[in-house]
Enzyme design. Structure first.
Site, PDB file in Angstrom:
ATOM      1  N   ARG A  29       0.875  -1.166   0.000  1.00  0.00           N
ATOM      2  CA  ARG A  29       0.000   0.000   0.000  1.00  0.00           C
ATOM      3  C   ARG A  29       0.914   1.219   0.000  1.00  0.00           C
ATOM      4  O   ARG A  29       1.450   1.610   1.038  1.00  0.00           O
ATOM      5  CB  ARG A  29      -0.862  -0.032   1.251  1.00  0.00           C
ATOM      6  CG  ARG A  29      -1.785   1.131   1.297  1.00  0.00           C
ATOM      7  CD  ARG A  29      -2.690   1.084   2.498  1.00  0.00           C
ATOM      8  NE  ARG A  29      -3.715   2.068   2.308  1.00  0.00           N
ATOM      9  CZ  ARG A  29      -4.973   1.909   2.640  1.00  0.00           C
ATOM     10  NH1 ARG A  29      -5.377   0.802   3.178  1.00  0.00           N
ATOM     11  NH2 ARG A  29      -5.844   2.855   2.434  1.00  0.00           N
ATOM     12  N   HIS A  33      -7.075   0.873  -7.026  1.00  0.00           N
ATOM     13  CA  HIS A  33      -7.371   0.056  -5.847  1.00  0.00           C
ATOM     14  C   HIS A  33      -8.053  -1.237  -6.342  1.00  0.00           C
ATOM     15  O   HIS A  33      -9.245  -1.446  -6.137  1.00  0.00           O
ATOM     16  CB  HIS A  33      -8.287   0.846  -4.916  1.00  0.00           C
ATOM     17  CG  HIS A  33      -8.293   0.329  -3.506  1.00  0.00           C
ATOM     18  ND1 HIS A  33      -7.611  -0.807  -3.111  1.00  0.00           N
ATOM     19  CD2 HIS A  33      -8.907   0.799  -2.379  1.00  0.00           C
ATOM     20  CE1 HIS A  33      -7.811  -0.998  -1.813  1.00  0.00           C
ATOM     21  NE2 HIS A  33      -8.587  -0.048  -1.349  1.00  0.00           N
ATOM     22  N   GLN A  73     -10.102  -3.548  -3.929  1.00  0.00           N
ATOM     23  CA  GLN A  73     -11.406  -2.987  -3.568  1.00  0.00           C
ATOM     24  C   GLN A  73     -12.409  -3.281  -4.693  1.00  0.00           C
ATOM     25  O   GLN A  73     -13.543  -3.683  -4.445  1.00  0.00           O
ATOM     26  CB  GLN A  73     -11.264  -1.472  -3.363  1.00  0.00           C
ATOM     27  CG  GLN A  73     -12.562  -0.774  -3.016  1.00  0.00           C
ATOM     28  CD  GLN A  73     -13.085  -1.184  -1.645  1.00  0.00           C
ATOM     29  OE1 GLN A  73     -12.382  -1.093  -0.657  1.00  0.00           O
ATOM     30  NE2 GLN A  73     -14.328  -1.665  -1.591  1.00  0.00           N
ATOM     31  N   ASP A 107     -17.375   7.868  -2.579  1.00  0.00           N
ATOM     32  CA  ASP A 107     -16.124   7.760  -1.821  1.00  0.00           C
ATOM     33  C   ASP A 107     -15.766   9.169  -1.350  1.00  0.00           C
ATOM     34  O   ASP A 107     -16.395  10.146  -1.774  1.00  0.00           O
ATOM     35  CB  ASP A 107     -15.030   7.185  -2.755  1.00  0.00           C
ATOM     36  CG  ASP A 107     -13.735   6.862  -2.018  1.00  0.00           C
ATOM     37  OD1 ASP A 107     -13.743   6.881  -0.774  1.00  0.00           O
ATOM     38  OD2 ASP A 107     -12.719   6.617  -2.693  1.00  0.00           O
ATOM     39  N   CYS A 143     -16.486   2.593  -0.141  1.00  0.00           N
ATOM     40  CA  CYS A 143     -15.341   1.725   0.188  1.00  0.00           C
ATOM     41  C   CYS A 143     -14.796   1.994   1.592  1.00  0.00           C
ATOM     42  O   CYS A 143     -13.968   1.226   2.073  1.00  0.00           O
ATOM     43  CB  CYS A 143     -14.254   1.868  -0.864  1.00  0.00           C
ATOM     44  SG  CYS A 143     -13.602   3.527  -0.927  1.00  0.00           S
ATOM     45  N   ARG A 203     -13.893  -7.652   1.079  1.00  0.00           N
ATOM     46  CA  ARG A 203     -12.456  -7.440   0.870  1.00  0.00           C
ATOM     47  C   ARG A 203     -11.708  -8.710   1.273  1.00  0.00           C
ATOM     48  O   ARG A 203     -10.796  -9.166   0.592  1.00  0.00           O
ATOM     49  CB  ARG A 203     -11.950  -6.266   1.730  1.00  0.00           C
ATOM     50  CG  ARG A 203     -12.430  -4.891   1.321  1.00  0.00           C
ATOM     51  CD  ARG A 203     -11.787  -4.432   0.032  1.00  0.00           C
ATOM     52  NE  ARG A 203     -10.340  -4.402   0.119  1.00  0.00           N
ATOM     53  CZ  ARG A 203      -9.624  -3.403   0.640  1.00  0.00           C
ATOM     54  NH1 ARG A 203     -10.219  -2.334   1.104  1.00  0.00           N
ATOM     55  NH2 ARG A 203      -8.298  -3.459   0.656  1.00  0.00           N
TER      56      ARG A 203
END
Ligand code: PLP
Length: 704
Positions: free
Chosen positions: A514, A541, A544, A622, A662, A690
């Site tokens: 990450r 991502h 996700q 988001d 998310c 996830r």
């Protein structure tokens, strides 16, 4: 530990002694490497005799077999199953043929072709005096029909009398070919490269003339590509190099990459010769074999393997030519024969085996090389060096391959972007995720420890969901996660990313990263032999997005519902839009003018909430300020204000729409409490997913 002597004595006592086996007990394989029970490593340039086209235990094949085994292993061919039909469609599309009959092996594919030829012959000559032409030195299999077609007396003699009506002619002899054809000819059966007959390639002239004569005499042109098919020569099928159109083509070996499957493909009038009841096979095209063959084709189609075959094939052939004692090389792509000056081929094979190189000989003068198609240039050099050593001659100098050569080192490898996933992998990961989710409910403690698999989790930025879902997934897969913070890794302060990457891949089986920036992730992946998974950058991502699509599929099944993302074109919406449109979902991004994604087929972008939300069944939002956008915070807060997802906005969508986020959510900014806590909200399912999506993805990447 398994003992060679124990297994050898069982084999000697109980297995029919038709094979002369090499003196080792093989227990494991990966790529072009095989290991025996003592841990010796062998370089495999035989690949199950042109079978393991993607090498041993290729993750895509392991995944396809496992997935199919979890769903359905066998039904009778009387029942309809998906993999066989899907494989037939693929094969027809790639070859230009019309129909496929599936068999369990190459000999039975040949038997099918012979039955087609015989039925055609009987139509032409009802008194049965038709002929089928085949070639001297050919090899079509060990069953009686295929053996009759085979042009090698040493295989035939003990089993005579064989099937009548076969006429053998010399390969590449145009005169004999013309002479052999007559009104009696029902078919000619040819291997474009005669594998067992010394890796002898037919000339274009011979094949074109055979095709012409078939047309003139209403005979069938039948090509046996059991050994030469499915990418081995650098084309999908060898006949494609010669510009001919066969009526019948036979495949097996490399098609299944190790699973037993054969196929008889037919075109034009040949496709309607066999009718219901004429032919059948219990195991032909079984779900597992067909699913595995689909994965072979999919992998070849979506990687540069075919280009690699041309380059590594050339390297191997050129290298062999340079060896003293090799008078000629034959074949094409990665189906290569080396003719030796002296009749020592079988001794060379034995000595090469002692030096841990597996090859074979088709006769006393010919060495055969049919390595996995994914063989690397370095492995080719290694092979050449061993052959040179055995022959007692100088090894060829390493040849520079220029810029075209690249070896796919990580087949189910890095996931830096949604673009790295093949279509089949998307389906595979989502299906597996859903299976793992069910299984976890039924058997929460079903953890299989995976010995020695540590996974580095490089987290430049702290996180709740990503960290916990990855760590839990790894724990449940039986692997050991090692969480490393920015301070631990010291990227940019203490260490260069390149050095970190190189070290991590020496210790760990996989890296989950990450990082703030995609470019840093790329550097990490470029320098890391272990596969790298993107667990969020400023650009994408992908994990996700996999969890999102799993959630959407759970809620709406296979219906391609309209997905509307309200807000910023950021890393999350980019991965979602890429993945959802790839899967055939219409996606709309609804937000201010200047915050748009690059165009994608199936992606619509608008500033109108009304337009964006009409008929939407998924409403997604988001945060307005994502990683990397912090400097624009004030401006963004203002400009995104009208795009808050509140009850009024949800009311514009389909009444059955679900709400996704998310997380973390800034309640009161991009979304209201009312929407977050409503019955339409699926954010917690999405967060749970996830775990399942990443677990499935990592299971595949780890080759489990
Ligand atoms: N046809 C060709 C050209 C082959 O090379 C072979 C095997 O070597 C066969 C047919 C027979 O295939 P199987 O051993 O799968 O029956």
């Amino acid at each position: 530990m398994l003992k060679y002597d124990t297994i050898k004595s069982l084999d000697t006592e109980y297995v029919t002694p038709t094979y002369n086996r090499q003196p080792a007990l093989f227990v494991q394989g990966s790529g072009a490497i095989l290991w025996d029970n003592r841990g010796n490593e062998y370089l495999d340039f035989l690949a199950g005799i042109a079978v393991n086209s993607l090498g041993h235990c290729h993750p895509a094949l392991v995944a396809a077999i496992t997935r199919q085994a979890q769903q359905l292993i066998h039904t009778s061919n009387i029942l309809l199953t998906a993999p066989q039909a899907q494989l037939a469609e693929k094969l027809c599309r790639l070859s230009g043929m019309d129909k496929v009959f599936f068999t369990p092996c190459g000999a039975t594919a040949n038997e099918t072709a012979l039955k087609i030829a015989k039925k055609h012959g009987n139509t032409k000559r009802p008194d049965g005096d038709y002929e089928i032409i085949t070639l001297q030195k050919s090899f079509h299999g060990r069953t009686i029909g295929a053996l009759s077609a085979t042009g090698q007396r040493r295989y035939q003699r003990p089993f005579e009398p064989l099937m009548p009506g076969i006429r053998h002619i010399e390969a590449n002899n145009l005169e004999e070919l013309k002479e052999a054809f007559s009104h009696k000819t029902a078919a000619i059966l040819l291997e474009p490269i005669m594998g067992e007959g010394g890796v002898l390639a037919l000339t274009t002239e011979f094949l074109v003339e055979a095709e012409r004569l078939c047309r003139e005499h209403d005979a069938l042109l039948m090509v046996d590509e059991v050994q030469s098919g499915v990418g081995r020569t650098g084309a999908w099928f060898c006949f494609q190099h010669h510009g001919i159109r066969p009526d019948v083509m036979l495949l097996a070996k490399g098609l299944g990459g190790g699973q037993p499957i054969g196929a008889c493909l037919t075109a034009g009038k040949a496709a309607s010769i066999l009718e219901a009841g004429d032919h059948g096979s219990t195991f032909g095209g079984s779900p597992i074999s067909a699913a595995c063959a689909l994965a072979v084709i999919d992998t070849i189609e979506h990687t540069d393997i075919m280009d690699q075959v041309k380059t590594t094939g050339k390297l191997l052939a050129e290298g062999l030519k340079q060896l003293k004692g090799v008078v000629e090389t034959t074949g094409m792509g990665l189906m290569i024969g080396a003719k030796l000056e002296k009749p020592i081929a079988r001794d060379v094979v034995r000595e090469a085996f002692d030096k841990k190189l597996i090859i074979n000989a088709t006769d006393e003068h010919t060495l055969r090389f049919v390595p996995p198609l994914i063989i690397s240039p370095e492995q080719v050099q290694q092979c050449l060096a061993i052959v040179a050593e055995v022959l007692g001659v100088e090894a060829p100098k390493p040849v520079s391959l220029g810029t075209t050569s690249r070896v796919t080192k990580k087949p189910y490898g890095d996931l830096l972007s949604i673009d790295d996933l093949m279509d089949s992998q998307i389906d595979d990961v989502l299906d597996l995720a859903s299976y793992l989710k069910q299984r976890r409910k039924l058997a929460p403690s079903a953890i299989t420890p995976v010995e020695g698999r540590s996974v580095a989790m490089v987290f430049e930025k702290s996180s709740l969901r990503t960290r916990v879902s990855f760590e839990t997934a790894l724990y449940e897969l039986g692997a050991h996660p090692i969480y490393l913070t920015k301070a631990d890794i010291g990227i940019g302060s203490r260490e260069a990313m390149k050095d970190v990457a190189q070290n991590l891949s020496r210790w760990c089986t996989m890296v989950v990263a990450r990082l703030y920036w995609q470019k840093d992730l790329q550097v990490l992946a470029d320098n890391c032999d272990a596969p790298v998974i993107n667990a969020l950058t400023e650009w994408e991502h992908p994990c996700q997005a996999l969890a999102d699509m799993l959630t959407i599929k759970e809620k709406f099944g296979d219906e391609k519902v309209k997905i509307t993302y309200v807000g910023d074109a950021n890393n999350v919406s980019r991965s979602l839009a890429k993945l959802a449109t790839r899967m055939g979902y219409p996606v709309t991004i609804c937000g201010p003018e200047n915050f748009r994604l690059d165009p994608l087929p199936g992606l619509h972008q608008t500033a109108s909430l009304e337009e964006g939300l009409t008929d939407a069944k998924v409403v997604y939002t988001d945060v307005w300020v994502s990683m990397g956008d912090e400097h624009e915070q004030e401006h963004r807060m203002k400009i995104f204000q009208p795009f808050q997802v509140n009850e009024r906005v949800m009311a514009m969508a389909d009444p059955n729409a679900i709400f996704l986020h998310c997380l973390p959510a800034r309640r009161g900014l991009e979304v209201t409490d009312g929407v977050m806590d409503s019955a339409q909200s699926a954010v917690n399912d999405q967060a749970e997913n996830r775990l399942h999506a990443q677990k499935a993805l990592m299971q595949r990447v780890l080759g489990l």
